[in-house]
Structures are given as C-alpha cells and as structure tokens.
Design a protein around this motif. Sequence first.
Motif, PDB file in Angstrom:
ATOM      1  N   PRO A  86       9.828   8.796  -8.079  1.00  0.00           N
ATOM      2  CA  PRO A  86       9.653   9.497  -6.803  1.00  0.00           C
ATOM      3  C   PRO A  86      10.611   8.931  -5.755  1.00  0.00           C
ATOM      4  CG  PRO A  86       7.902   7.913  -7.102  1.00  0.00           C
ATOM      5  CD  PRO A  86       8.683   7.924  -8.391  1.00  0.00           C
ATOM      6  N   THR A  87      11.080   9.791  -4.869  1.00  0.00           N
ATOM      7  CA  THR A  87      12.016   9.369  -3.826  1.00  0.00           C
ATOM      8  C   THR A  87      11.344   9.485  -2.468  1.00  0.00           C
ATOM      9  OG1 THR A  87      13.884  10.162  -5.139  1.00  0.00           O
ATOM     10  CG2 THR A  87      14.278   9.759  -2.788  1.00  0.00           C
ATOM     11  N   PRO A  88      11.255   8.379  -1.713  1.00  0.00           N
ATOM     12  CA  PRO A  88      10.609   8.465  -0.399  1.00  0.00           C
ATOM     13  C   PRO A  88      11.464   9.238   0.589  1.00  0.00           C
ATOM     14  CG  PRO A  88      11.610   6.307  -0.711  1.00  0.00           C
ATOM     15  CD  PRO A  88      11.740   7.019  -2.027  1.00  0.00           C
ATOM     16  N   SER A  89      10.823   9.918   1.500  1.00  0.00           N
ATOM     17  CA  SER A  89      11.546  10.637   2.542  1.00  0.00           C
ATOM     18  C   SER A  89      12.367   9.662   3.380  1.00  0.00           C
ATOM     19  CB  SER A  89      10.552  11.375   3.445  1.00  0.00           C
ATOM     20  OG  SER A  89      11.195  11.823   4.621  1.00  0.00           O
ATOM     21  N   ILE A  90      13.553  10.106   3.792  1.00  0.00           N
ATOM     22  CA  ILE A  90      14.419   9.253   4.617  1.00  0.00           C
ATOM     23  C   ILE A  90      13.711   8.847   5.905  1.00  0.00           C
ATOM     24  CG2 ILE A  90      15.505  11.193   5.795  1.00  0.00           C
ATOM     25  CD1 ILE A  90      17.221   7.894   4.644  1.00  0.00           C
ATOM     26  N   ASP A  91      12.762   9.660   6.342  1.00  0.00           N
ATOM     27  CA  ASP A  91      12.015   9.367   7.572  1.00  0.00           C
ATOM     28  C   ASP A  91      11.135   8.124   7.428  1.00  0.00           C
ATOM     29  OD1 ASP A  91      13.123  11.647   8.691  1.00  0.00           O
ATOM     30  OD2 ASP A  91      11.397  12.902   8.192  1.00  0.00           O
ATOM     31  N   THR A  92      10.872   7.702   6.201  1.00  0.00           N
ATOM     32  CA  THR A  92      10.000   6.542   5.977  1.00  0.00           C
ATOM     33  C   THR A  92      10.795   5.253   5.754  1.00  0.00           C
ATOM     34  OG1 THR A  92       9.885   6.798   3.553  1.00  0.00           O
ATOM     35  CG2 THR A  92       8.332   8.087   4.886  1.00  0.00           C
ATOM     36  N   VAL A  93      12.113   5.358   5.765  1.00  0.00           N
ATOM     37  CA  VAL A  93      12.969   4.194   5.502  1.00  0.00           C
ATOM     38  C   VAL A  93      13.228   3.439   6.801  1.00  0.00           C
ATOM     39  CG1 VAL A  93      15.227   3.442   4.679  1.00  0.00           C
ATOM     40  CG2 VAL A  93      14.044   5.336   3.538  1.00  0.00           C
ATOM     41  N   ALA A  94      13.138   2.116   6.741  1.00  0.00           N
ATOM     42  CA  ALA A  94      13.372   1.280   7.918  1.00  0.00           C
ATOM     43  C   ALA A  94      14.408   0.205   7.601  1.00  0.00           C
ATOM     44  CB  ALA A  94      12.067   0.612   8.378  1.00  0.00           C
ATOM     45  N   THR A  95      15.272  -0.083   8.570  1.00  0.00           N
ATOM     46  CA  THR A  95      16.254  -1.151   8.400  1.00  0.00           C
ATOM     47  C   THR A  95      15.546  -2.500   8.425  1.00  0.00           C
ATOM     48  OG1 THR A  95      16.662  -1.484  10.762  1.00  0.00           O
ATOM     49  CG2 THR A  95      17.909   0.268   9.662  1.00  0.00           C
ATOM     50  N   ALA A  96      16.259  -3.520   8.040  1.00  0.00           N
ATOM     51  CA  ALA A  96      15.672  -4.857   7.993  1.00  0.00           C
ATOM     52  C   ALA A  96      15.094  -5.271   9.342  1.00  0.00           C
ATOM     53  CB  ALA A  96      16.716  -5.870   7.530  1.00  0.00           C
ATOM     54  N   PHE A 156       3.946   3.526  -2.151  1.00  0.00           N
ATOM     55  CA  PHE A 156       4.703   4.629  -2.734  1.00  0.00           C
ATOM     56  C   PHE A 156       5.423   4.191  -4.008  1.00  0.00           C
ATOM     57  CE2 PHE A 156       8.293   7.486  -3.204  1.00  0.00           C
ATOM     58  CZ  PHE A 156       7.791   8.721  -2.838  1.00  0.00           C
ATOM     59  N   ASN A 157       6.101   3.076  -3.952  1.00  0.00           N
ATOM     60  CA  ASN A 157       6.936   2.639  -5.062  1.00  0.00           C
ATOM     61  C   ASN A 157       6.197   1.797  -6.099  1.00  0.00           C
ATOM     62  OD1 ASN A 157       9.913   3.402  -4.411  1.00  0.00           O
ATOM     63  ND2 ASN A 157       9.127   2.608  -2.475  1.00  0.00           N
ATOM     64  N   VAL A 158       5.319   0.922  -5.642  1.00  0.00           N
ATOM     65  CA  VAL A 158       4.696  -0.035  -6.559  1.00  0.00           C
ATOM     66  C   VAL A 158       3.305   0.427  -7.003  1.00  0.00           C
ATOM     67  CG1 VAL A 158       4.006  -2.431  -6.921  1.00  0.00           C
ATOM     68  CG2 VAL A 158       6.012  -1.905  -5.504  1.00  0.00           C
ATOM     69  N   LEU A 159       2.436   0.711  -6.058  1.00  0.00           N
ATOM     70  CA  LEU A 159       1.076   1.094  -6.440  1.00  0.00           C
ATOM     71  C   LEU A 159       1.052   2.421  -7.189  1.00  0.00           C
ATOM     72  CD1 LEU A 159      -1.096  -0.029  -3.395  1.00  0.00           C
ATOM     73  CD2 LEU A 159      -0.336  -1.309  -5.407  1.00  0.00           C
ATOM     74  N   GLY A 166      15.657  -1.751   4.410  1.00  0.00           N
ATOM     75  CA  GLY A 166      14.849  -2.960   4.547  1.00  0.00           C
ATOM     76  C   GLY A 166      13.476  -2.899   3.912  1.00  0.00           C
ATOM     77  N   ASN A 167      12.678  -1.907   4.293  1.00  0.00           N
ATOM     78  CA  ASN A 167      11.309  -1.846   3.745  1.00  0.00           C
ATOM     79  C   ASN A 167      11.295  -1.357   2.301  1.00  0.00           C
ATOM     80  OD1 ASN A 167      12.037   0.780   4.509  1.00  0.00           O
ATOM     81  ND2 ASN A 167       9.981   1.341   5.165  1.00  0.00           N
ATOM     82  N   VAL A 168      12.228  -0.479   1.943  1.00  0.00           N
ATOM     83  CA  VAL A 168      12.305   0.005   0.566  1.00  0.00           C
ATOM     84  C   VAL A 168      12.675  -1.132  -0.377  1.00  0.00           C
ATOM     85  CG1 VAL A 168      13.496   1.567  -1.011  1.00  0.00           C
ATOM     86  CG2 VAL A 168      12.904   2.335   1.294  1.00  0.00           C
ATOM     87  N   GLY A 169      13.642  -1.961   0.046  1.00  0.00           N
ATOM     88  CA  GLY A 169      14.090  -3.072  -0.789  1.00  0.00           C
ATOM     89  C   GLY A 169      12.978  -4.046  -1.110  1.00  0.00           C
TER      90      GLY A 169
END
Length: 219
Positions: free
Chosen positions: A86-96, A110-113, A150-153
């Motif tokens: 699954p690919t998260p929406s760009i709106d949910t991505v945050a920089t470090a 989203f990614n792990v659970l 940041g948060n995705v990583g």
Amino acid sequence: MKNIVIVGAGPGLGMSIAKKFGKNGFRVALIARNEEKLNQLVSELEQLGIEAASFQADILNKAQISLAFAAIKEKYGFIDVVEYSPTPSIDTVATALDVTEENALYQFQFNVLGAISSIREVLPDMLDKQSGALLFTTGGAAIDPVPMMGNVGIAVSGLRNYIINLNSELKDKGIYAGHVSIGIWMQPNSGVQDKIADIWYDMYTKRDRVEEFITEDKV
C-alpha cells in the motif's frame, strides 16, 4: 492453481505484479479501499485471461483485513503468496523536522501494523503446509534515509527489519519472506513497474536473496 493476494492493489506496481504472477499460473486477489477501482483492475486482468477477484478493506482496519482474507480463503483456498505494497497519500508524509507523534503513529499503523495484520491471516496456514511467501514492497527510505520522508522512513525501516527477521525464522520452514525497496520515482506507464514485477517474480522463484534495492541502474 496457486493464489496471490496483493494488499494495497493499485493500477501501477500492484497491477504489474498481478499480471506477472497471473501469467505464471496464479489466481489473483486484490485488496484495497476503493471498490470501483478494484473492479476496474479485476476487469483488466480478466481481459488478459487471468482469474481475479476484488476484496474491499481499509489497511488501517484490522477487522476489515481479517474479513477480506477470510473471503479470499473461502473463494480460493490456500493463499500461496501475499504481496504487501500500500502507498500512503502524499498528504500524510512529513519531513524529518515536521515529524509528530501523530503522523509517525499513522505511518506505523499504515506500513507496519497493516503488514502484521495481513501476515497473521496467512502465516498459520503456511506453517502447517510448510509452504508460502510473504513479499513486501516499500520506498527507498527503508534503506536510504530521506529527510523529506521523515515519518515514513521511521515506519518502513522498522518493517524492513521485521521482514529480514521473518525470513531468518521461516526459510527453514519452507516459507520465503522478501523485501523490495524502491529508491526511484516511478512514472506512470514508464515500464519500470513491469521490470520491478519481473524482479519480484525472480526473487520469489529463486529465493536466493531476501532483499533488492531498486536504483536507476537496475531498471
């Protein structure tokens, strides 16, 4: 016939993987939130002679995931392969610098659970049969830290750790766990998605490596 479940299916990489496995004798089950888009994907696969079906579920909802997998098992029986992308929406991505407790938790869910929930639906059966494969596709931040992700990583690097540990635990039990990390931007209709699907099928069949990091020189 064997069965593959693609969690987070979409018209890009998910469809390329569906076509690759479908052309190699797999029935395809697609899981995603949008029922209308899922039906379009199923129709496209069927036009290629690939047996496919759609199952609606929100990856953030454990109960919906469980119901979707139960429906797939009822329709097709044993699930041979799960591919999670699954690919998260760009709106949910945050920089470090913009990571907060809330947006970090969202990416972890989203990614792990979501991955863990999917694994738990199939792993007991795979262990009983001593057969199966768990495939996980992430962005390049899982391996190569990218400040803008940041948060995705935080989430996908943790998922990568889990995948590698899973493979260590499962490889002697007839089950393969693998990870593909995509470190390039995939333009629609570029053909890159098909090349990555080829890499995935090679990894699945050979089981000679747990991981590939996709860079420009590999596609």
